[in-house]
Design a protein around this motif. Structure first.
Motif, PDB file in Angstrom:
ATOM      1  N   TYR A 201     -19.842  30.998 -27.530  1.00  0.00           N
ATOM      2  CA  TYR A 201     -19.338  31.780 -29.042  1.00  0.00           C
ATOM      3  C   TYR A 201     -19.044  30.491 -29.806  1.00  0.00           C
ATOM      4  CZ  TYR A 201     -17.002  34.706 -32.322  1.00  0.00           C
ATOM      5  OH  TYR A 201     -16.955  36.159 -32.880  1.00  0.00           O
TER       6      TYR A 201
ATOM      7  N   GLU B 258     -21.184  41.024 -31.955  1.00  0.00           N
ATOM      8  CA  GLU B 258     -20.935  39.381 -31.938  1.00  0.00           C
ATOM      9  C   GLU B 258     -23.039  40.320 -32.795  1.00  0.00           C
ATOM     10  OE1 GLU B 258     -23.019  35.382 -30.662  1.00  0.00           O
ATOM     11  OE2 GLU B 258     -22.276  36.553 -28.965  1.00  0.00           O
TER      12      GLU B 258
ATOM     13  N   TYR C 170     -14.700  38.714 -25.721  1.00  0.00           N
ATOM     14  CA  TYR C 170     -14.474  37.553 -25.007  1.00  0.00           C
ATOM     15  C   TYR C 170     -13.453  36.996 -24.281  1.00  0.00           C
ATOM     16  CZ  TYR C 170     -19.942  36.732 -26.253  1.00  0.00           C
ATOM     17  OH  TYR C 170     -21.284  37.204 -26.208  1.00  0.00           O
TER      18      TYR C 170
END
Length: 269
Positions: free
Chosen positions: A129, A97, A109
């Motif tokens: 996220y 990220e 994730y």
């Protein structure tokens, strides 16, 4: 948006369990000539998990130092050691990220939530996220998963994130509900106080918005965002003197901020 693993120390409890597992695998051996079924496989698995732990910790330290290439090398090695090591997926997701490799960040994730489907921490991280990239409805489902985990130690974080994300998605009633729950559990949660003031402002409930921004300020944590919001609330309430005071403080304390510069725009309320 707060996360449980945006470069925190890796959970000491996780490490303790891994070390305990290694110790148990290294216990008594059968007499010469005998082998316990699967014993060698278990020992090899524990060694790989320990290697993954060490490399994840090193990768995290390199990230904190800004040495991102070295961090990526260590985290990639950690996942080669043990592809099911959840902390490695979480930390490498943060790294991807950071370097704007969004597809890879999401992959890791999501993988962390698949490996620990009942874990509030991993669900909160993925939800944060998803909210960041504008997938608000999907994010809400992961925040809900985090909140319903009875063993999750920081549900206030997920509730605050859920409320903040609901504001971004234009669902103000849901935002107010989640932020109220967050503040019920943590009355001095600065982020939840600010976001509650924001959602009430967006709902044109200016008197209550003022009360929450004042509670936020009582914690001694003024920010450009809170000063601008306070100014705008007072303008809506017709309190020119208070609005002027917020303007003065914003220009004086944060002169280079985007919020201070916005005061010179044609409309900043």
């Amino acid at each position: 948006m707060p996360r449980d693993a945006s470069l925190p120390p890796l959970a000491a409890g996780v490490f303790a369990m891994l070390l305990a597992g290694c110790a148990s695998d290294g216990g008594a051996r059968p007499a010469s000539g005998g082998r316990s079924p699967g014993g060698t496989v278990k020992e090899a698995g524990s060694a790989k998990t320990e290697a993954a732990r060490v490399n994840t910790e090193l990768g995290q330290k390199y990230m904190a130092q800004g040495k991102l290439e070295l961090a990526l090398e260590k985290l990639t090695r950690a996942l080669q050691n043990d592809p099911r090591y959840v902390d490695a997926h979480t930390v490498i997701a943060v790294l991807y990220e950071t370097i704007n490799e969004q597809a890879l960040a999401e992959e890791h994730y999501r993988r962390a939530t698949q490996l620990k489907p009942k874990s509030g921490s991993e669900a909160n991280n993925y939800g944060a996220y998803l909210c960041k990239i504008g997938r608000y409805d999907e994010a809400a489902t992961y925040f809900e998963r985090a909140i319903t985990d009875p063993f999750y130690q920081t549900p206030v974080v997920a509730l605050t994130n859920a409320g903040t994300c609901a504001i971004k998605g234009g669902k103000f009633d849901a935002a107010e509900r989640d932020l109220k729950l967050a503040l019920d559990r943590g009355p001095d949660n600065a982020e939840a106080l600010f976001q509650m003031a924001m959602v009430l402002y967006r709902k044109d409930d200016f008197f209550r918005a003022r009360a929450f921004i004042q509670r936020y300020e009582s914690l001694g944590q003024p920010s450009p965002e809170s000063l601008l919001l306070g100014r705008n609330i007072e303008l809506r309430l017709g309190n020119a003197d208070a609005a002027t005071d917020y303007t003065r403080r914003l220009r004086q304390n944060f002169p280079e901020s985007e919020q201070a510069r916005s005061l010179d725009a044609p409309s900043s309320s």
